[in-house]
Design an enzyme around this catalytic site. Sequence first.
Site, PDB file in Angstrom:
ATOM      1  N   GLU A 148     -18.173  10.499  21.592  1.00 54.33           N
ATOM      2  CA  GLU A 148     -19.308  11.392  21.801  1.00 54.33           C
ATOM      3  C   GLU A 148     -19.012  12.784  21.268  1.00 54.33           C
ATOM      4  O   GLU A 148     -19.869  13.421  20.644  1.00 54.33           O
ATOM      5  CB  GLU A 148     -19.656  11.450  23.291  1.00 54.33           C
ATOM      6  CG  GLU A 148     -20.956  12.167  23.558  1.00 54.33           C
ATOM      7  CD  GLU A 148     -21.443  11.983  24.983  1.00 54.33           C
ATOM      8  OE1 GLU A 148     -22.529  12.479  25.294  1.00 54.33           O
ATOM      9  OE2 GLU A 148     -20.741  11.328  25.773  1.00 54.33           O
ATOM     10  N   HIS A 157      -6.217   9.535  24.800  1.00 53.13           N
ATOM     11  CA  HIS A 157      -5.421  10.676  24.397  1.00 53.13           C
ATOM     12  C   HIS A 157      -4.136  10.648  25.209  1.00 53.13           C
ATOM     13  O   HIS A 157      -3.049  10.496  24.698  1.00 53.13           O
ATOM     14  CB  HIS A 157      -6.162  11.983  24.656  1.00 53.13           C
ATOM     15  CG  HIS A 157      -7.650  11.854  24.563  1.00 53.13           C
ATOM     16  ND1 HIS A 157      -8.296  11.753  23.367  1.00 53.13           N
ATOM     17  CD2 HIS A 157      -8.605  11.773  25.519  1.00 53.13           C
ATOM     18  CE1 HIS A 157      -9.606  11.629  23.587  1.00 53.13           C
ATOM     19  NE2 HIS A 157      -9.804  11.637  24.888  1.00 53.13           N
ATOM     20  N   ARG A 177     -11.830  12.013  30.381  1.00 48.90           N
ATOM     21  CA  ARG A 177     -12.423  10.753  29.901  1.00 48.90           C
ATOM     22  C   ARG A 177     -11.416  10.065  29.006  1.00 48.90           C
ATOM     23  O   ARG A 177     -11.315  10.352  27.816  1.00 48.90           O
ATOM     24  CB  ARG A 177     -13.732  11.021  29.155  1.00 48.90           C
ATOM     25  CG  ARG A 177     -14.839  11.510  30.060  1.00 48.90           C
ATOM     26  CD  ARG A 177     -16.190  11.555  29.354  1.00 48.90           C
ATOM     27  NE  ARG A 177     -17.240  12.003  30.270  1.00 48.90           N
ATOM     28  CZ  ARG A 177     -17.612  13.268  30.424  1.00 48.90           C
ATOM     29  NH1 ARG A 177     -17.024  14.203  29.708  1.00 48.90           N
ATOM     30  NH2 ARG A 177     -18.560  13.593  31.280  1.00 48.90           N
ATOM     31  N   GLU A 208     -18.360  22.539  23.526  1.00 52.55           N
ATOM     32  CA  GLU A 208     -19.588  22.076  24.177  1.00 52.55           C
ATOM     33  C   GLU A 208     -20.110  23.019  25.250  1.00 52.55           C
ATOM     34  O   GLU A 208     -21.305  23.235  25.365  1.00 52.55           O
ATOM     35  CB  GLU A 208     -19.385  20.696  24.834  1.00 52.55           C
ATOM     36  CG  GLU A 208     -19.170  19.563  23.876  1.00 52.55           C
ATOM     37  CD  GLU A 208     -17.705  19.193  23.790  1.00 52.55           C
ATOM     38  OE1 GLU A 208     -17.428  18.021  23.583  1.00 52.55           O
ATOM     39  OE2 GLU A 208     -16.850  20.089  23.935  1.00 52.55           O
ATOM     40  N   TYR A 239      -7.801  16.117  29.556  1.00 55.05           N
ATOM     41  CA  TYR A 239      -9.155  15.560  29.388  1.00 55.05           C
ATOM     42  C   TYR A 239      -9.367  14.374  30.315  1.00 55.05           C
ATOM     43  O   TYR A 239      -8.520  13.483  30.416  1.00 55.05           O
ATOM     44  CB  TYR A 239      -9.362  15.152  27.933  1.00 55.05           C
ATOM     45  CG  TYR A 239     -10.791  14.822  27.594  1.00 55.05           C
ATOM     46  CD1 TYR A 239     -11.810  15.720  27.883  1.00 55.05           C
ATOM     47  CD2 TYR A 239     -11.123  13.621  26.986  1.00 55.05           C
ATOM     48  CE1 TYR A 239     -13.129  15.435  27.577  1.00 55.05           C
ATOM     49  CE2 TYR A 239     -12.441  13.328  26.660  1.00 55.05           C
ATOM     50  CZ  TYR A 239     -13.442  14.239  26.961  1.00 55.05           C
ATOM     51  OH  TYR A 239     -14.746  13.941  26.649  1.00 55.05           O
ATOM     52  N   ASP A 297     -13.378  12.398  21.561  1.00 51.75           N
ATOM     53  CA  ASP A 297     -13.774  11.021  21.828  1.00 51.75           C
ATOM     54  C   ASP A 297     -14.993  10.743  20.959  1.00 51.75           C
ATOM     55  O   ASP A 297     -15.418  11.595  20.174  1.00 51.75           O
ATOM     56  CB  ASP A 297     -14.070  10.789  23.315  1.00 51.75           C
ATOM     57  CG  ASP A 297     -15.107  11.748  23.873  1.00 51.75           C
ATOM     58  OD1 ASP A 297     -15.849  12.370  23.088  1.00 51.75           O
ATOM     59  OD2 ASP A 297     -15.181  11.888  25.109  1.00 51.75           O
ATOM     60  N   ASP A 309     -14.993  17.638  22.240  1.00 50.02           N
ATOM     61  CA  ASP A 309     -14.032  16.703  22.826  1.00 50.02           C
ATOM     62  C   ASP A 309     -13.582  15.641  21.815  1.00 50.02           C
ATOM     63  O   ASP A 309     -14.362  15.232  20.946  1.00 50.02           O
ATOM     64  CB  ASP A 309     -14.641  16.009  24.050  1.00 50.02           C
ATOM     65  CG  ASP A 309     -14.885  16.981  25.189  1.00 50.02           C
ATOM     66  OD1 ASP A 309     -14.207  18.008  25.253  1.00 50.02           O
ATOM     67  OD2 ASP A 309     -15.781  16.700  26.008  1.00 50.02           O
TER      68      ASP A 309
END
Length: 940
Positions: free
Chosen positions: A108, A381, A336, A18, A334, A106, A104
């Site tokens: 999103e 995670h 989130r 990203e 990570y 997740d 990532d």
Amino acid sequence: MSPTSETAKGGRRLVIVESPAKAKTIKGYLGPGYVVEASVGHIRDLPNGAAEVPEKYTGEVRRLGVDVEHDFEPIYVVNADKKAQVKKLKDLLKESDELYLATDEDREGEAIAWHLQEVLKPKVPVKRMVFHEITKSAIQAAVANPRQLNQKLVDAQETRRILDRLYGYEVSPVLWKKVMPRLSAGRVQSVATRLVVERERERIAFRSAEYWDLTGTFSTGRAGDPSDPSSLVARLQSVDGRRVAQGRDFDSLGQLKSANTLHLDEANARALAAALEQTRFAVRSVESKPYRRSPYAPFRTTTLQQEASRKLGFGAKATMQIAQKLYENGYITYMRTDSTTLSDTAVAAARAQVTQLYGADYLPDAPRTYAGKVKNAQEAHEAIRPSGDRFRTPAETGLTGDQFKLYELIWKRTVASQMKDATGNSVTVKIGGTAADGRDVEFTASGKTITFHGFLKAYVEGADDPNAELDDRERRLPQVSEGDALGAEEITVDGHATKPPARYTEASLVKELEEREIGRPSTYASIIGTILDRGYVFKKGTALVPSFLSFAVVNLLEKHFGRLVDYDFTAKMEDDLDRIARGEAQSVPWLKRFYFGEGEGAGVGGAAEAGNGDGDHLGGLKELVTDLGAIDAREVSSFPVGNGIVLRVGRYGPYIERGEKDSENHQRADIPTDLAPDELSVELAEELLAKPSGDFELGTDPVTGHQIVAKDGRYGPYVTEILPEGTPKTGKNAVKPRTASLFKSMSLDTVTLEDALKLMSLPRVVGTDADGQEITAQNGRYGPYLKKGTDSRSLQSEEQLFTITLEEAQAIYAQPKQRGRAAAKPPLKELGTDPVSEKPVVVKDGRFGPYVTDGETNATLRSGDSVETITPERGFELLAEKRAKGPAKKTAKKAAAKKTTAKKAPAKKTAAKKTAAKKTTTAKKTAAKKTAAAKPSSED
């Protein structure tokens, strides 16, 4: 075999992440055989307005960006500012033999990976590369063990996006029509706003109760030492067996909850204290219990935000920005995540540091594990922890400032989670005696001693309540036994008043949202940012205060869209979305029921088969927003204050009024923008109405015959003239009225006609210089100044505009013109030492208004802040947020270059081709880009 040597044999691989920072870090771990490039976030999304929708779409599809009549098919467009990046990615892909999507792990991130695949249309093998920390071993393991795209996660994220778009784009226009233009509604932001408003309503309805009690200082009569104090402080517990009322015994209306408690007023409390002056006291009981406290679980997203707020003064948004940088640069895992789990590697690393730093006595025999508390945790995670198989201590990282502070917090919490319990003893001592009037009294004191600190050596959790006692706090009591005599050194009488419920802070609002299972933890920072940016909430210190505007918005939503802001309804929607993510429910039937209702469009048995429950919390958004006739705009924006005074939220802000408009007794006054709703009392409202307001008629200009008035405008008080009717206001012959701002030394209720005429006479011609150039005195945006041609010189005061002579002006121009900045103005307020930079923080008056600074970082005060009310904590928070954003990038030249390129190669208008995927894709139009504030919100 390393990834690099594999690549040498297998060809060139393109890895897409990203962010550029993440790409740079990963590139260093993969070597020359890999090309690592950033998508720079999302490359496509739903259109931001009708102008971005392809011309072939009309009607509701064009407005919503979603085809609700055809299985809620989304219309995706490539973001205008990402077209160049997409072209770059396509060019790199042409030269690659494999594509690794490394966004990532997740929902999103999975959706970004899917969009990349859909837009790039790779003809080479595609693999999904996932990792939760950016370390060499983790990246190389991720390359060696790729997986396929998880379509369930993609569908879940897409369903959320469509749901939020429908919610925002259907409900926001109702707010525009009935409350104020440019407002927004959102699935979670509206519920979060309602929580803040409801807390303020509780504060408004709250009635304080006064109560009194006694505190005694009792002496053992022997010399004391740190382990055995000579005295203790105890509070009156009961009189004749009746417990003395404390704050918790009163309800929100100031009434006692139970008649069994004894409510002492001041007179009774003082009389009792006098009756105890000669009383002999003795220990009636000593109760000792073992104390044990276990470590806190490692951080997940929400607990990190809460602790960073309590301990470091960071807002949720700033915390996530700093954590993002730490993650991208390989310092933490990570950020989130809903998980409190640590990997075996992390547990081993934490246990090794416990032994190394604190000794084997602090290490439990077996590793500690923590059960997840978050329902439907799907972005799990691992907990947030230092990265790698050996944790770097904060000193070893080389980090500074906010990044150091946040890393240290994460490191301490992680290490402490693998340490032994803290143990000790808690003791309660009861002391009794008989007053002179025969009443039996009993005082109690409680203490705590920690015999083994365990994890508290490394970390102590903060508390939302500033008066709360932290876990490592000891209270030692004298070593006494039942029957021991004690002397009363002092008995004091203390008065108290119950307090209204505390306003939410960012930390406590995050906690409340999570406990109610509303929204996802990864979105809380953006939700709080949204309600602050939209003006629904502002800050006083760290407290979140709802604006009067939010009262009107919540009032409308509660009365006419009650289900959409119902807490249980929102939580149930979250459950449904999580079931879709697990493959237990289908997206389209669920969206049909939400949008069209139980019957229309749902299909026979479709919703039930999709596992969507019994239908008690879904259905009918379209119907709700179609018939708006029942919504009385004036009613939803009006709130009675008292004495016939009503608060109204108008299109230009809140105001109070009494009586009907245009009636003889009508009164009206604006409300200060930073006034908290619970501070608007009848007395304050009367005071505001009594102040002079509106237009002050000063008289008639003897030269022009025009009426001169003074007004309070958006940018402060000013004077102006009223032009005769029929004076052209537009076109070539338009006439503008003379207008001038009041001097700082003037006020609306004291300014005179003479003052006004002098002000409107500016600019004033001072005289003509020897070279024939005219010198004028003018009042500008940045204060009074002289002007001669293009040469301007500042004046010391506004009064000089009328008094300065030609000779004085010439003397000023005879001096060399000062270059650079003028002498620094003295600070407006001192806030103390910043906890991060450890430098003094002050409030200064700048070119664009007041700002806080520590000499290195500057942060402008927000709309809800003021110089008078800003607290040190708020100042530190503004600086933390500014630091988290990093220095402003100087991109003017690059932007100009991009603009030129864009003009040379305009986007082609081509008919959209259908791909194998069911989604519609198209290039986004570059014309007429609306501002975010004017669009309905389609986010949480």
